[in-house]
Design a protein around this motif. Sequence first.
Motif, PDB file in Angstrom:
ATOM      1  N   MET A 123     -44.115 -11.106 117.057  1.00 34.58           N
ATOM      2  CA  MET A 123     -44.094 -12.476 117.584  1.00 34.58           C
ATOM      3  C   MET A 123     -44.838 -13.439 116.658  1.00 34.58           C
ATOM      4  O   MET A 123     -44.656 -14.627 116.724  1.00 34.58           O
ATOM      5  CB  MET A 123     -44.728 -12.489 118.974  1.00 34.58           C
ATOM      6  CG  MET A 123     -44.428 -13.755 119.734  1.00 34.58           C
ATOM      7  SD  MET A 123     -44.659 -13.526 121.469  1.00 34.58           S
ATOM      8  CE  MET A 123     -44.543 -15.222 122.011  1.00 34.58           C
ATOM      9  N   THR A 124     -45.666 -12.824 115.756  1.00 34.23           N
ATOM     10  CA  THR A 124     -46.431 -13.683 114.860  1.00 34.23           C
ATOM     11  C   THR A 124     -45.521 -14.473 113.932  1.00 34.23           C
ATOM     12  O   THR A 124     -45.885 -15.536 113.462  1.00 34.23           O
ATOM     13  CB  THR A 124     -47.411 -12.855 114.017  1.00 34.23           C
ATOM     14  OG1 THR A 124     -46.725 -11.722 113.528  1.00 34.23           O
ATOM     15  CG2 THR A 124     -48.631 -12.445 114.816  1.00 34.23           C
ATOM     16  N   TRP A 158     -42.729 -15.744 114.697  1.00 29.43           N
ATOM     17  CA  TRP A 158     -41.901 -16.687 115.453  1.00 29.43           C
ATOM     18  C   TRP A 158     -42.432 -18.101 115.262  1.00 29.43           C
ATOM     19  O   TRP A 158     -43.630 -18.313 115.068  1.00 29.43           O
ATOM     20  CB  TRP A 158     -41.947 -16.338 116.925  1.00 29.43           C
ATOM     21  CG  TRP A 158     -41.152 -15.118 117.277  1.00 29.43           C
ATOM     22  CD1 TRP A 158     -40.798 -14.115 116.437  1.00 29.43           C
ATOM     23  CD2 TRP A 158     -40.626 -14.796 118.556  1.00 29.43           C
ATOM     24  NE1 TRP A 158     -40.088 -13.170 117.106  1.00 29.43           N
ATOM     25  CE2 TRP A 158     -39.959 -13.561 118.412  1.00 29.43           C
ATOM     26  CE3 TRP A 158     -40.655 -15.398 119.799  1.00 29.43           C
ATOM     27  CZ2 TRP A 158     -39.315 -12.943 119.469  1.00 29.43           C
ATOM     28  CZ3 TRP A 158     -40.021 -14.792 120.847  1.00 29.43           C
ATOM     29  CH2 TRP A 158     -39.355 -13.578 120.689  1.00 29.43           C
ATOM     30  N   ASP A 159     -41.514 -19.056 115.377  1.00 29.53           N
ATOM     31  CA  ASP A 159     -41.977 -20.434 115.333  1.00 29.53           C
ATOM     32  C   ASP A 159     -42.190 -20.934 116.771  1.00 29.53           C
ATOM     33  O   ASP A 159     -41.993 -20.191 117.736  1.00 29.53           O
ATOM     34  CB  ASP A 159     -41.012 -21.316 114.535  1.00 29.53           C
ATOM     35  CG  ASP A 159     -39.650 -21.432 115.188  1.00 29.53           C
ATOM     36  OD1 ASP A 159     -39.529 -21.040 116.362  1.00 29.53           O
ATOM     37  OD2 ASP A 159     -38.716 -21.904 114.531  1.00 29.53           O
ATOM     38  N   ASN A 160     -42.584 -22.197 116.868  1.00 30.48           N
ATOM     39  CA  ASN A 160     -42.896 -22.742 118.186  1.00 30.48           C
ATOM     40  C   ASN A 160     -41.730 -22.665 119.152  1.00 30.48           C
ATOM     41  O   ASN A 160     -41.897 -22.435 120.344  1.00 30.48           O
ATOM     42  CB  ASN A 160     -43.319 -24.215 118.050  1.00 30.48           C
ATOM     43  CG  ASN A 160     -44.725 -24.298 117.530  1.00 30.48           C
ATOM     44  OD1 ASN A 160     -45.456 -23.324 117.602  1.00 30.48           O
ATOM     45  ND2 ASN A 160     -45.089 -25.453 116.995  1.00 30.48           N
ATOM     46  N   PHE A 161     -40.536 -22.878 118.589  1.00 32.92           N
ATOM     47  CA  PHE A 161     -39.341 -22.898 119.434  1.00 32.92           C
ATOM     48  C   PHE A 161     -39.133 -21.531 120.089  1.00 32.92           C
ATOM     49  O   PHE A 161     -38.870 -21.429 121.290  1.00 32.92           O
ATOM     50  CB  PHE A 161     -38.124 -23.289 118.597  1.00 32.92           C
ATOM     51  CG  PHE A 161     -36.857 -23.374 119.392  1.00 32.92           C
ATOM     52  CD1 PHE A 161     -36.670 -24.350 120.351  1.00 32.92           C
ATOM     53  CD2 PHE A 161     -35.830 -22.456 119.185  1.00 32.92           C
ATOM     54  CE1 PHE A 161     -35.502 -24.413 121.088  1.00 32.92           C
ATOM     55  CE2 PHE A 161     -34.663 -22.519 119.912  1.00 32.92           C
ATOM     56  CZ  PHE A 161     -34.505 -23.502 120.863  1.00 32.92           C
ATOM     57  N   ASP A 162     -39.274 -20.474 119.272  1.00 34.72           N
ATOM     58  CA  ASP A 162     -39.110 -19.116 119.802  1.00 34.72           C
ATOM     59  C   ASP A 162     -40.147 -18.852 120.893  1.00 34.72           C
ATOM     60  O   ASP A 162     -39.818 -18.301 121.948  1.00 34.72           O
ATOM     61  CB  ASP A 162     -39.288 -18.091 118.675  1.00 34.72           C
ATOM     62  CG  ASP A 162     -38.170 -18.174 117.661  1.00 34.72           C
ATOM     63  OD1 ASP A 162     -37.010 -18.197 118.079  1.00 34.72           O
ATOM     64  OD2 ASP A 162     -38.459 -18.229 116.452  1.00 34.72           O
ATOM     65  N   THR A 206     -41.699 -20.986 122.720  1.00 33.41           N
ATOM     66  CA  THR A 206     -41.411 -21.790 123.915  1.00 33.41           C
ATOM     67  C   THR A 206     -40.329 -21.134 124.755  1.00 33.41           C
ATOM     68  O   THR A 206     -40.427 -21.079 125.983  1.00 33.41           O
ATOM     69  CB  THR A 206     -40.949 -23.209 123.503  1.00 33.41           C
ATOM     70  OG1 THR A 206     -41.807 -23.678 122.488  1.00 33.41           O
ATOM     71  CG2 THR A 206     -40.956 -24.158 124.675  1.00 33.41           C
ATOM     72  N   LEU A 207     -39.319 -20.606 124.064  1.00 30.39           N
ATOM     73  CA  LEU A 207     -38.225 -19.940 124.796  1.00 30.39           C
ATOM     74  C   LEU A 207     -38.759 -18.721 125.539  1.00 30.39           C
ATOM     75  O   LEU A 207     -38.467 -18.522 126.725  1.00 30.39           O
ATOM     76  CB  LEU A 207     -37.139 -19.487 123.818  1.00 30.39           C
ATOM     77  CG  LEU A 207     -36.154 -20.530 123.318  1.00 30.39           C
ATOM     78  CD1 LEU A 207     -35.191 -19.898 122.322  1.00 30.39           C
ATOM     79  CD2 LEU A 207     -35.355 -21.121 124.473  1.00 30.39           C
ATOM     80  N   ALA A 208     -39.533 -17.904 124.808  1.00 31.06           N
ATOM     81  CA  ALA A 208     -40.053 -16.680 125.426  1.00 31.06           C
ATOM     82  C   ALA A 208     -40.934 -17.019 126.634  1.00 31.06           C
ATOM     83  O   ALA A 208     -40.868 -16.347 127.671  1.00 31.06           O
ATOM     84  CB  ALA A 208     -40.841 -15.882 124.397  1.00 31.06           C
ATOM     85  N   THR A 209     -41.734 -18.073 126.508  1.00 31.07           N
ATOM     86  CA  THR A 209     -42.606 -18.466 127.620  1.00 31.07           C
ATOM     87  C   THR A 209     -41.779 -19.006 128.783  1.00 31.07           C
ATOM     88  O   THR A 209     -42.025 -18.672 129.947  1.00 31.07           O
ATOM     89  CB  THR A 209     -43.609 -19.540 127.138  1.00 31.07           C
ATOM     90  OG1 THR A 209     -44.216 -19.051 125.950  1.00 31.07           O
ATOM     91  CG2 THR A 209     -44.671 -19.832 128.188  1.00 31.07           C
TER      92      THR A 209
END
Lengths: 459, 176
Positions: free
Chosen positions: A1-2, A4-8, A10-13
């Motif tokens: 997950m490190t 990942w960017d913010n978008f990823d 945000t999606l996961a959250t």
Amino acid sequence: MTQWDNFDCTLATALSELPPSEETVRDVTPWRTAMDRIILGLCLTCFTLNVWYLQCLLPAVGSLLIYFGFRTLRHGNRWFLYAWYISICKVIVLYIAMIFDATPFADDIPIGWAVLFMAMTFALFSFFHLGLTQAAREVGQAPQRRPALWAVAWYAMLVLMALFVPDIGWLGVIPALIAFVCIIRSMLHIKEDLENWGYAVRAAPVKIGCGRFSILYLSSLLLAVLLTAAASNHIAVPSYEQVLNSPETASIEANLQDLGFPEDLLERLPDEELLRLEDAYFCSVHRNGDKADAGSKKGIKAIRFDTVYVQTAPHTIRVYEFFNFQEDILRSNFRTMTMLEPTRSAQVSDITGGLTWSMDGTAYRSQLPISRQTHESMFFGSSTLPSAIFSYPFFSKERAGYMAYTSYEDDDKNLTCSVLRAYLTTYRNFYPYRKLTTDTFQTDWYAQSYSTFVFLTES
Amino acid sequence: MTDAELLRQFVQNRDQGMELLLRQFTPLLRYVISGVLRDTQDAEDCFSEVSLALWQKLDGFDPEKGSLSAWLTAIARNAAMNHLKARLRREKHQPEEPPGVLTPEQEVLRRERAEQLRDTVANLSDLDRKIFYRRYYYLQPIGQIAAELGLSQRAVEGRLYRLRQRLRQELGGDDA
């Protein structure tokens, strides 16, 4: 997950509040899809439907599905790994067998192949059974169902039935079908029972995805089958550029034309044929045989027939059976057979034949390879008749030809009758390869015939 | 054993019920957790946390809202997610985030975006939806997704790339 960017992130959250549906949750396991593929593959490979080429398509797709299923599970336990090896062998053997079916050697497949294929099926079911049993043990379950073992017994029963009571009919088919449905249901149950074990399966990575692999396998198989079938069904004949008849036959031609021999048919005869007609003194011409449908089983009217009887000596007639294909008949690129049936009482000799066609504006001709084929007649039984099997070159036009023979009859008054039969490949005979059948009433080929007669009195 | 039977057993005898439940669902819980937490020790710690959480929360499970496996999946996933976030914070030496309190406007906005995401996901093809959930809900590595779906890694990467582009476009980028 490190990574990942913010978008990823945000999606996961966001998905914490949008859990997947029950169906999606059920599907997220390495086990379920693999088992579905294996079970569907077994359904497709264990029965044969002889319509619309399903007898070829279903086993090909089924074998692939079984291969994909075991490919995913091959790290589950060693029995699944062995089953995967067997599934690879089956996919390869099926591929070769299907191409082999497009060749004239299709009927000569050694019995060893069938035995090998059966042995592979037994081994596949057995390894599948052992794999499922081990999987059940690993999750502390006592295997209550043994569908793959039953499948071994079921398959053995089918083999025995095929060997000893091949004509058992529905009496055998219905129980076999019911037993198979029970086995499949049991497999579906065991799939559910072992769902927990399935979560522990480490799915094996693949280099080529199922979709791409299927496309490659099936399209290459289709291409190989089509090319092999085209090569097997096309009988090449040696071709020579057609030359104008020589001056020495010009007088013979003129004489024949005077006797009524049609000029367009005369053009198809080579010099050596014209020389046989040097002493011709009578001609009887029968044209427009395209309307004839006697003996034509399918009635496609693909061929126009013309017959010319030329008397060259007392009691001796040279009979010419001309045929002319419609240009758009693709079938004449493949195996075509013409067969002569002269008067049975006559002495027949000097059987010849020729083909003519044009390509790119150039006229070509070839000699027909004359052989003899068995013909089954309703009235006269079995007999061997002069015949020729050939194919026109691809992309050729104005396809025509003739068969000729000399008929001798002792009687001063005689009725000379001649029949020309033509058999064309039907597309369903294109694959799998089938031998020519010349039984008029049994033939599965497009068959046309044209019969004429001439009554001659020697004076 | 069915969900109802397991729950009945749990109500009658908590210890035995819990043992049965864990025996049946441990592979599922470990599968979900190991997708999020690749470190074995982390995964083991998380599994213990989840087991404890089940002991505490199982009474609150409502069978009418869904199956036990879906509920357990959600619990395991969220626990693993929290575990991962905590670990990442520790690695970056960041202080623990105070529980966020949203203003009414922020709450409305959050709900709207959630609806939008739900609609977008609903419109995905079956395979894309599977890949999406495996990647963003189960947080599975691409290699695992590819192997389990019978696809090559490149194919999954390609699909995920297109999927992200589409989601970015439809949801409005990083602010989604």
